[in-house]
Structures are given as structure tokens and as C-alpha cells.
Design a protein around this motif. Structure first.
Motif, PDB file in Angstrom:
ATOM      1  N   ARG A  73      -8.356  -8.503 -11.641  1.00 34.36           N
ATOM      2  CA  ARG A  73      -7.633  -9.249 -10.613  1.00 34.36           C
ATOM      3  C   ARG A  73      -6.292  -8.573 -10.355  1.00 34.36           C
ATOM      4  N   CYS A  74      -5.947  -8.517  -9.088  1.00 38.72           N
ATOM      5  CA  CYS A  74      -4.621  -8.002  -8.731  1.00 38.72           C
ATOM      6  C   CYS A  74      -3.584  -9.082  -9.035  1.00 38.72           C
ATOM      7  N   HIS A  75      -2.569  -8.734  -9.822  1.00 38.30           N
ATOM      8  CA  HIS A  75      -1.543  -9.716 -10.194  1.00 38.30           C
ATOM      9  C   HIS A  75      -0.616 -10.041  -9.022  1.00 38.30           C
ATOM     10  N   GLN A  76      -0.675  -9.235  -7.972  1.00 37.86           N
ATOM     11  CA  GLN A  76       0.207  -9.486  -6.833  1.00 37.86           C
ATOM     12  C   GLN A  76      -0.464 -10.373  -5.767  1.00 37.86           C
ATOM     13  N   CYS A  77      -1.682 -10.024  -5.355  1.00 44.26           N
ATOM     14  CA  CYS A  77      -2.320 -10.783  -4.265  1.00 44.26           C
ATOM     15  C   CYS A  77      -3.482 -11.656  -4.742  1.00 44.26           C
ATOM     16  N   GLY A  78      -3.941 -11.458  -5.998  1.00 40.78           N
ATOM     17  CA  GLY A  78      -4.999 -12.297  -6.541  1.00 40.78           C
ATOM     18  C   GLY A  78      -6.417 -11.840  -6.221  1.00 40.78           C
ATOM     19  N   TYR A  90      -7.029   0.149  -9.056  1.00 47.09           N
ATOM     20  CA  TYR A  90      -5.897  -0.215  -8.208  1.00 47.09           C
ATOM     21  C   TYR A  90      -6.360  -1.255  -7.199  1.00 47.09           C
ATOM     22  N   CYS A  91      -5.386  -1.989  -6.649  1.00 47.77           N
ATOM     23  CA  CYS A  91      -5.707  -2.969  -5.610  1.00 47.77           C
ATOM     24  C   CYS A  91      -5.739  -2.244  -4.269  1.00 47.77           C
ATOM     25  N   ARG A  92      -6.838  -2.421  -3.548  1.00 49.16           N
ATOM     26  CA  ARG A  92      -6.989  -1.744  -2.254  1.00 49.16           C
ATOM     27  C   ARG A  92      -6.084  -2.329  -1.187  1.00 49.16           C
ATOM     28  N   LYS A  93      -5.586  -3.556  -1.421  1.00 48.13           N
ATOM     29  CA  LYS A  93      -4.689  -4.173  -0.441  1.00 48.13           C
ATOM     30  C   LYS A  93      -3.231  -3.839  -0.747  1.00 48.13           C
ATOM     31  N   CYS A  94      -2.855  -3.914  -2.044  1.00 45.93           N
ATOM     32  CA  CYS A  94      -1.451  -3.755  -2.438  1.00 45.93           C
ATOM     33  C   CYS A  94      -1.122  -2.323  -2.868  1.00 45.93           C
ATOM     34  N   HIS A  95      -2.145  -1.535  -3.131  1.00 50.59           N
ATOM     35  CA  HIS A  95      -1.965  -0.148  -3.584  1.00 50.59           C
ATOM     36  C   HIS A  95      -1.123  -0.065  -4.851  1.00 50.59           C
TER      37      HIS A  95
HETATM   38 ZN    ZN Z   1      -3.366  -6.889  -4.464  1.00 47.61          ZN
END
Ligand code: ZN
Length: 147
Positions: free
Chosen positions: A41-46, A55-60
Motif C-alpha cells: 500500500r502506498c502510505h501517501q495515497c492509499g 513504487y507508487c505509480r500515482k505518487c512516484h
Molecule cells: Zn501513492
């Protein structure tokens, strides 16, 4: 209104290869031996990824937080194949599914079994059929079967 499109075509997939690696994918394969799914899980966007991504594909940004994923989910898209990758007719039609597992925000692909092509539909509930003897690789997930 959603539109269903049929695409006629021929693609040679016999040379298709991909490589997966990283902490998340290694943890996921380890858990699969126990018939469990672990994404992250991305800790920034969930956003929850399965397979786990580094890596998160949305937040990079790099992501490390594990997320347990259900082995039940919903058909998001599907294909019915009547020939193999070389164009040879199959004895039985082959169903391939794109499934969004409960708890994940991404889709995974797998074979559909124990279902007739005419019964498959978007929104159909399915579950993973686990291999009896699991070794910690992607083949531990044998297929999707109706829930
Ligand atoms: Zn994210």
C-alpha cells in the motif's frame, strides 16, 4: 451505457517474457506458499498494489507497507480464446480473466476454469484456485473459479 467491443486479430505472444523482482514481490511469493496474498500500500495515497510494486505509480515514491489481499474478487474484463498462440484451434475454448481481488486497487490476469465462456461476465465473483502443492511462485495460483 457501457459498450462491449469485439476485436478480431492475431498476436504472436510466443516470445513474450517479463521479469519481476524486488522486496514486495519476494514477500508476495513467500506468502503464496501459504495460499495467502500480500500486496503493498502506498502510505501517501492509499493505493494497494498486487502484485506488490516497489513504487507508487500515482505518487512516484517508494512504498514498503504490506497489505493483505483476499483471494476472492470480481471479473473486470475477460477474453475467450479459441486458438493457441500459433493459431492452432483449441479442443476447448480458453477463458482468460482480469480480476480485481478484494482489498486491491489493481487487476491481475489468470485463467478461468470451471466456467462456460457464455456464463462469464463482467462483475462475476471468482476466487483463486490454489495449487495443492505450493512452492512460492506464480504457478501457485492455478486459476480462477466461480465463487
Ligand atoms: Zn501513492
Amino acid at each position: 451505457m457501457e459498450e462491449t467491443r469485439q476485436v478480431q486479430g492475431t498476436w504472436d505472444l510466443s516470445t513474450f517474457k517479463f521479469r519481476i523482482e524486488g522486496e514486495g514481490i519476494n514477500n508476495m511469493l513467500k506468502e503464496m506458499k501459504e495460499a495467502k496474498l500480500l500486496g503493498n500500500r502506498c502510505h501517501q495515497c492509499g493505493t494497494v498494489y498486487l502484485p506488490a510494486n516497489f513504487y507508487c505509480r500515482k505518487c512516484h515514491i517508494a512504498i514498503h507497507e504490506p497489505a493483505e489481499i483476499s483471494d476472492h474478487g470480481e471479473v473486470m474484463s475477460y477474453t475467450v480464446g479459441y486458438a493457441d498462440v500459433r493459431g492452432n484451434p483449441l479442443d476447448e475454448p480458453r477463458v482468460s480473466l482480469m480480476v480485481k481481488l478484494d482489498g486491491s486497487d489493481t487487476w491481475i490476469m489468470g485463467a478461468g476454469e470451471e466456467m462456460k465462456p457464455e456464463d462469464v461476465h463482467i462483475g462475476m465473483r471468482v476466487k483463486i484456485k490454489w495449487a495443492e502443492h505450493r512452492v512460492g511462485n506464480l504457478q501457485d495460483m492455478e486459476s480462477f473459479i466461480p465463487e
